[in-house]
Design a protein around this motif. Structure first.
Motif, PDB file in Angstrom:
ATOM      1  N   ILE A 186       0.898  -1.220  -0.088  1.00  0.00           N
ATOM      2  CA  ILE A 186       0.185   0.074  -0.047  1.00  0.00           C
ATOM      3  C   ILE A 186       0.873   1.121   0.085  1.00  0.00           C
ATOM      4  O   ILE A 186       2.079   1.329   0.483  1.00  0.00           O
ATOM      5  N   LYS A 187       0.379   2.193  -0.487  1.00  0.00           N
ATOM      6  CA  LYS A 187       1.188   3.530  -0.668  1.00  0.00           C
ATOM      7  C   LYS A 187       0.187   4.573  -0.260  1.00  0.00           C
ATOM      8  O   LYS A 187      -1.066   4.773  -0.934  1.00  0.00           O
ATOM      9  N   THR A 188       0.749   5.696   0.476  1.00  0.00           N
ATOM     10  CA  THR A 188      -0.353   6.550   0.892  1.00  0.00           C
ATOM     11  C   THR A 188      -0.220   7.661  -0.395  1.00  0.00           C
ATOM     12  O   THR A 188       0.538   7.970  -1.194  1.00  0.00           O
ATOM     13  N   GLY A 189      -1.416   8.223  -0.578  1.00  0.00           N
ATOM     14  CA  GLY A 189      -1.788   9.285  -1.593  1.00  0.00           C
ATOM     15  C   GLY A 189      -1.849  10.575  -1.147  1.00  0.00           C
ATOM     16  O   GLY A 189      -0.890  11.386  -0.315  1.00  0.00           O
ATOM     17  N   ARG A 190      -3.104  11.145  -1.594  1.00  0.00           N
ATOM     18  CA  ARG A 190      -3.040  12.793  -1.372  1.00  0.00           C
ATOM     19  C   ARG A 190      -4.151  12.921   0.049  1.00  0.00           C
ATOM     20  O   ARG A 190      -5.039  11.896   0.318  1.00  0.00           O
ATOM     21  N   LEU A 191      -4.073  14.193   0.439  1.00  0.00           N
ATOM     22  CA  LEU A 191      -5.065  14.514   1.372  1.00  0.00           C
ATOM     23  C   LEU A 191      -6.282  14.469   0.739  1.00  0.00           C
ATOM     24  O   LEU A 191      -6.612  15.044  -0.485  1.00  0.00           O
ATOM     25  N   GLY A 192      -7.540  14.321   1.587  1.00  0.00           N
ATOM     26  CA  GLY A 192      -8.949  14.469   1.226  1.00  0.00           C
ATOM     27  C   GLY A 192      -9.770  14.774   2.392  1.00  0.00           C
ATOM     28  O   GLY A 192      -9.133  14.792   3.512  1.00  0.00           O
ATOM     29  N   CYS A 193     -10.949  14.591   2.356  1.00  0.00           N
ATOM     30  CA  CYS A 193     -11.828  15.379   3.426  1.00  0.00           C
ATOM     31  C   CYS A 193     -13.266  14.523   3.058  1.00  0.00           C
ATOM     32  O   CYS A 193     -13.621  14.164   2.079  1.00  0.00           O
ATOM     33  N   PHE A 194     -13.855  14.283   4.300  1.00  0.00           N
ATOM     34  CA  PHE A 194     -15.238  14.102   4.379  1.00  0.00           C
ATOM     35  C   PHE A 194     -15.919  15.214   4.982  1.00  0.00           C
ATOM     36  O   PHE A 194     -15.387  15.738   6.024  1.00  0.00           O
ATOM     37  N   ASN A 195     -16.909  15.721   4.328  1.00  0.00           N
ATOM     38  CA  ASN A 195     -17.208  17.158   4.715  1.00  0.00           C
ATOM     39  C   ASN A 195     -18.895  16.925   5.168  1.00  0.00           C
ATOM     40  O   ASN A 195     -19.535  18.046   4.886  1.00  0.00           O
ATOM     41  N   GLY A 196     -19.341  15.889   5.564  1.00  0.00           N
ATOM     42  CA  GLY A 196     -20.518  15.872   5.795  1.00  0.00           C
ATOM     43  C   GLY A 196     -20.878  16.056   7.380  1.00  0.00           C
ATOM     44  O   GLY A 196     -20.286  17.088   7.869  1.00  0.00           O
ATOM     45  N   ARG A 197     -21.578  15.226   7.976  1.00  0.00           N
ATOM     46  CA  ARG A 197     -22.035  15.516   9.668  1.00  0.00           C
ATOM     47  C   ARG A 197     -20.846  15.431  10.141  1.00  0.00           C
ATOM     48  O   ARG A 197     -20.766  16.226  11.125  1.00  0.00           O
ATOM     49  N   SER A 198     -19.763  14.338   9.810  1.00  0.00           N
ATOM     50  CA  SER A 198     -18.633  14.380  10.634  1.00  0.00           C
ATOM     51  C   SER A 198     -17.509  14.726   9.824  1.00  0.00           C
ATOM     52  O   SER A 198     -16.991  14.155   8.861  1.00  0.00           O
ATOM     53  N   LYS A 199     -16.830  15.860  10.015  1.00  0.00           N
ATOM     54  CA  LYS A 199     -15.700  16.517   9.238  1.00  0.00           C
ATOM     55  C   LYS A 199     -14.451  15.849   9.271  1.00  0.00           C
ATOM     56  O   LYS A 199     -14.116  15.578  10.924  1.00  0.00           O
ATOM     57  N   VAL A 200     -13.794  15.393   8.426  1.00  0.00           N
ATOM     58  CA  VAL A 200     -12.297  14.583   8.625  1.00  0.00           C
ATOM     59  C   VAL A 200     -11.517  14.816   7.339  1.00  0.00           C
ATOM     60  O   VAL A 200     -11.991  14.961   6.458  1.00  0.00           O
ATOM     61  N   ILE A 201     -10.193  15.199   8.020  1.00  0.00           N
ATOM     62  CA  ILE A 201      -9.262  15.181   6.977  1.00  0.00           C
ATOM     63  C   ILE A 201      -8.501  13.838   6.966  1.00  0.00           C
ATOM     64  O   ILE A 201      -8.136  13.337   8.090  1.00  0.00           O
ATOM     65  N   TRP A 202      -8.443  13.116   5.839  1.00  0.00           N
ATOM     66  CA  TRP A 202      -7.735  11.915   5.618  1.00  0.00           C
ATOM     67  C   TRP A 202      -6.400  11.925   4.634  1.00  0.00           C
ATOM     68  O   TRP A 202      -6.412  12.805   3.807  1.00  0.00           O
ATOM     69  N   LEU A 203      -5.793  10.911   4.913  1.00  0.00           N
ATOM     70  CA  LEU A 203      -4.488  10.696   3.643  1.00  0.00           C
ATOM     71  C   LEU A 203      -5.042   9.419   2.975  1.00  0.00           C
ATOM     72  O   LEU A 203      -5.519   8.332   3.506  1.00  0.00           O
ATOM     73  N   GLY A 204      -5.285   9.459   1.458  1.00  0.00           N
ATOM     74  CA  GLY A 204      -5.716   8.507   0.764  1.00  0.00           C
ATOM     75  C   GLY A 204      -4.700   7.378   0.411  1.00  0.00           C
ATOM     76  O   GLY A 204      -3.726   7.695   0.925  1.00  0.00           O
ATOM     77  N   ILE A 205      -5.240   6.471  -0.148  1.00  0.00           N
ATOM     78  CA  ILE A 205      -4.265   5.390  -0.608  1.00  0.00           C
ATOM     79  C   ILE A 205      -4.196   5.163  -1.841  1.00  0.00           C
ATOM     80  O   ILE A 205      -5.206   5.135  -2.463  1.00  0.00           O
TER      81      ILE A 205
END
Length: 163
Positions: free
Chosen positions: A69-88
């Motif tokens: 597996i390799k980490t990718g780019r930053l992303g986000c969930f912007n719905g009811r619970s906001k989250v910044i995540w790192l993609g794969i």
């Protein structure tokens, strides 16, 4: 107990993830940053259950050769619970394994969160801002096992433990 199925990370794989969290902090982001010891990649969230042996059996039946597996780019969930995540990146193998795992859970009648599988590593929950244009050093890791984990709150902190 509260249970989920995940890929746990090596310390070397976590180092660039820590740097990503530091870069977010340096860009003024405040929020609930995932603790270093809790960084993982969730394959299936089950929630409250006492069927740990059945869950372990479902995991054990997922046959796979070790894969990268390799980490990718930053992303986000912007719905009811906001989250910044790192993609794969290169998530095809990961999605196939997760589909097999979920099929095994279905066969056993084990309920889990059935939303679309979006492979990601949660960096920050409820961030004050979402700067996603930060350059992040990528990391690679060979996945050799899938873990059944429990989540519990101990002295006000979330603690994840392999079962």
């Amino acid at each position: 107990m509260r249970v989920f199925i995940a890929i746990r990370f090596t310390q070397a794989f976590k180092e660039p993830i820590f740097e990503a969290q530091d870069a977010l902090r340096d860009n003024g982001v405040r929020g609930n940053f995932t603790l270093p010891e809790n960084l993982h990649l969730t394959l299936a969230f089950i929630g409250e259950t006492d069927r740990v042996d059945d869950i372990k059996a479902a995991v054990k039946e997922v046959a796979f050769e070790p894969f990268e597996i390799k980490t990718g780019r930053l992303g986000c969930f912007n719905g009811r619970s906001k989250v910044i995540w790192l993609g794969i990146d290169g998530e095809k193998k990961l999605k196939a394994i997760t589909a097999e795992l979920r099929k095994n859970l279905d066969i056993r009648g084990i309920d889990y969160a059935k939303g679309r599988f979006q492979p990601h590593i949660t960096l920050v929950r409820q961030p004050s801002d979402m700067p996603l244009d930060i350059d992040i050093e990528s990391a690679n890791m060979t996945v050799k096992e899938i873990s059944v984990m429990k989540s519990e709150r101990i002295s006000g902190r979330l603690v994840y433990t392999a079962l």
